[in-house]
Structure formats: structure tokens, C-alpha cells
Design an enzyme around this catalytic site. Structure first.
Site, PDB file in Angstrom:
ATOM      1  N   HIS A  90      42.685  35.826  46.917  1.00 35.29           N
ATOM      2  CA  HIS A  90      43.737  35.849  45.909  1.00 35.29           C
ATOM      3  C   HIS A  90      45.057  36.180  46.580  1.00 35.29           C
ATOM      4  O   HIS A  90      45.127  37.156  47.343  1.00 35.29           O
ATOM      5  CB  HIS A  90      43.441  36.913  44.842  1.00 35.29           C
TER       6      HIS A  90
ATOM      7  N   HIS B  80      37.366  40.971  37.421  1.00 38.62           N
ATOM      8  CA  HIS B  80      36.142  40.190  37.226  1.00 38.62           C
ATOM      9  C   HIS B  80      35.180  40.923  36.293  1.00 38.62           C
ATOM     10  O   HIS B  80      34.540  41.907  36.686  1.00 38.62           O
ATOM     11  CB  HIS B  80      35.475  39.891  38.566  1.00 38.62           C
TER      12      HIS B  80
ATOM     13  N   CYS C  24      37.604  32.519  50.702  1.00 43.18           N
ATOM     14  CA  CYS C  24      38.310  32.490  49.417  1.00 43.18           C
ATOM     15  C   CYS C  24      39.114  33.774  49.279  1.00 43.18           C
ATOM     16  O   CYS C  24      38.871  34.748  49.979  1.00 43.18           O
ATOM     17  CB  CYS C  24      37.321  32.402  48.251  1.00 43.18           C
TER      18      CYS C  24
ATOM     19  N   GLU D  47      39.003  38.563  56.848  1.00 41.71           N
ATOM     20  CA  GLU D  47      37.562  38.380  56.626  1.00 41.71           C
ATOM     21  C   GLU D  47      36.830  37.901  57.864  1.00 41.71           C
ATOM     22  O   GLU D  47      35.689  38.298  58.112  1.00 41.71           O
ATOM     23  CB  GLU D  47      37.321  37.365  55.494  1.00 41.71           C
TER      24      GLU D  47
ATOM     25  N   GLU E 246      39.381  30.705  37.584  1.00 41.98           N
ATOM     26  CA  GLU E 246      40.486  30.609  38.529  1.00 41.98           C
ATOM     27  C   GLU E 246      41.119  29.218  38.567  1.00 41.98           C
ATOM     28  O   GLU E 246      40.422  28.205  38.462  1.00 41.98           O
ATOM     29  CB  GLU E 246      39.994  30.941  39.946  1.00 41.98           C
TER      30      GLU E 246
ATOM     31  N   HIS F 130      43.231  33.411  36.517  1.00 40.92           N
ATOM     32  CA  HIS F 130      44.102  33.980  37.543  1.00 40.92           C
ATOM     33  C   HIS F 130      44.179  33.046  38.746  1.00 40.92           C
ATOM     34  O   HIS F 130      43.430  32.081  38.862  1.00 40.92           O
ATOM     35  CB  HIS F 130      43.636  35.376  37.948  1.00 40.92           C
TER      36      HIS F 130
END
Length: 202
Positions: free
Chosen positions: A72, A28, A70, A90, A119, A35
């Protein structure tokens, strides 16, 4: 809470095909490459949706109200599995399945300081019962709240509730398909971008 090891994200071409990987901690920047990511909305059996406020130490959109979680996927990781892994890390929340609802979601957004998010980010619904417990990681999540979707979506759409740019666009698209989150239709995995399809991740 145990934290996941250093992770690489999957870089994509404009058609959603994998073209390489990059360390998540360096991806970032002012010129973030496209990505693969995901967004999720945790929905209770009574229809309430879990919102989170991003920790103030986050690189992108710190302290901003957003959707449940959210993240990846790691290279080679199934996207649905990544959703469940990340909500465990999380939020301390355990769920058995994630349902794809927006397979084509994509966005690019720029912070005031110039940092870019870029994204292809399929959106998932994760169903839990009304007794689901949370144990948020304070390094990731500053606040959690359960909300009525009709009230929340109306506030996002009229501008009275400020949320992350991706959440705002997702709310627009989700309210276009159904008024309630439990009614969002599931989508087939073969609608995902090529890099996220099961046949291409193993």
C-alpha cells in the site's frame, strides 16, 4: 532488517478518488473499505518471474503463493516509488524503476474466515538482471522462487497451481496482453485512478 513505521492506507470512493486514510493494521476486516494498493512482478532479464509465498503470520491469505510483492502506498507517496520501497523492505531487492502494466486492476476477495480484501491495485513490472540477490523478510515472505512465466501462467489458468485470488485474476489479464512478461506493454501514469496520479499525490 529495518521495518517501515506504522502506516496509513488511502481510502477510495468508487471512482478511485481519495476520501480519507485509515491505519493499515485496522483496515482489513469483515467489511474492508475500498483502498489503494499495488501489485508487482519482478522479472529477470532472462524472462523468469519471482514468486513469493506469503508468511504464515499474514492477516490475509497467509502461506499462499502469489506474485512478487504487494503493498500500500503511504498517503502522498508516488505509487511507483511505493513499489520500489516495498520490494526493498520485503525482499531486500534493489531496483531503479517500476513500469505500470495494468493501471485499472481492481478486485474484492473474501477469505474463509470472512476477512475481506477490497482494493484498486495497479500492477507493475520491475526489471532486474540475472544476478539480482534477495534477502527476504521472514515476517513477510516464507519462500521465494524464480519461475518460467509460460509454465506458471498455464498452471494458474488450468487450476493446477494455486495462488492468491488477485494473482489469479492478474495472470488472466496479463496473459491476454502478451505471452511473455518482458513484452507486457507499459501504460501511462495518467491511466491510474485519480488518487494515484502524480498530480494528486503531491
Amino acid at each position: 532488517m529495518e521495518r517501515s513505521p506504522a502506516q496509513h492506507v488511502v481510502l477510495l470512493d468508487d471512482e478511485g478518488r481519495a476520501v480519507g486514510t485509515q491505519d493499515k493494521t485496522t483496515v482489513h476486516t469483515l467489511s474492508t473499505p475500498l483502498h489503494l494498493a499495488f501489485s508487482s512482478y519482478v522479472v529477470r532479464s532472462d524472462g523468469a518471474v519471482l514468486l513469493t509465498r506469503r508468511a504464515s503470520t499474514k492477516t490475509t491469505w497467509p502461506g499462499v503463493l502469489t506474485n512478487s510483492c504487494c503493498g500500500h502506498p503511504a498517503p502522498g507517496e508516488d505509487l511507483g516509488d511505493a513499489v520500489l520501497r516495498r520490494i526493498g523492505e520485503e525482499l531486500g531487492l534493489h531496483a531503479s524503476s517500476a513500469e505500470l502494466v495494468l493501471p485499472h486492476f481492481r478486485y474484492r476477495a473474501v477469505m474463509d474466515n470472512g476477512i475481506v480484501e477490497n482494493e484498486i491495485c495497479p500492477v507493475y513490472r520491475v526489471r532486474v538482471d540475472e544476478h539480482a540477490s534477495l534477502d527476504p523478510d521472514p515476517l513477510e515472505v516464507e519462500e521465494t522462487r524464480w519461475v518460467s512465466w509460460p509454465e506458471f501462467s498455464a498452471g494458474v489458468l488450468d487450476g493446477s497451481i494455486d495462488v492468491s485470488p488477485w494473482c489469479r485474476t492478474q495472470v488472466e489479464q496479463l496473459t491476454a496482453v502478451a505471452d511473455e512478461p518482458l513484452a507486457w506493454p507499459s501504460a501511462a501514469d495518467d491511466l491510474l485512478p485519480p488518487a494515484a496520479r502524480r498530480a494528486d499525490t503531491h
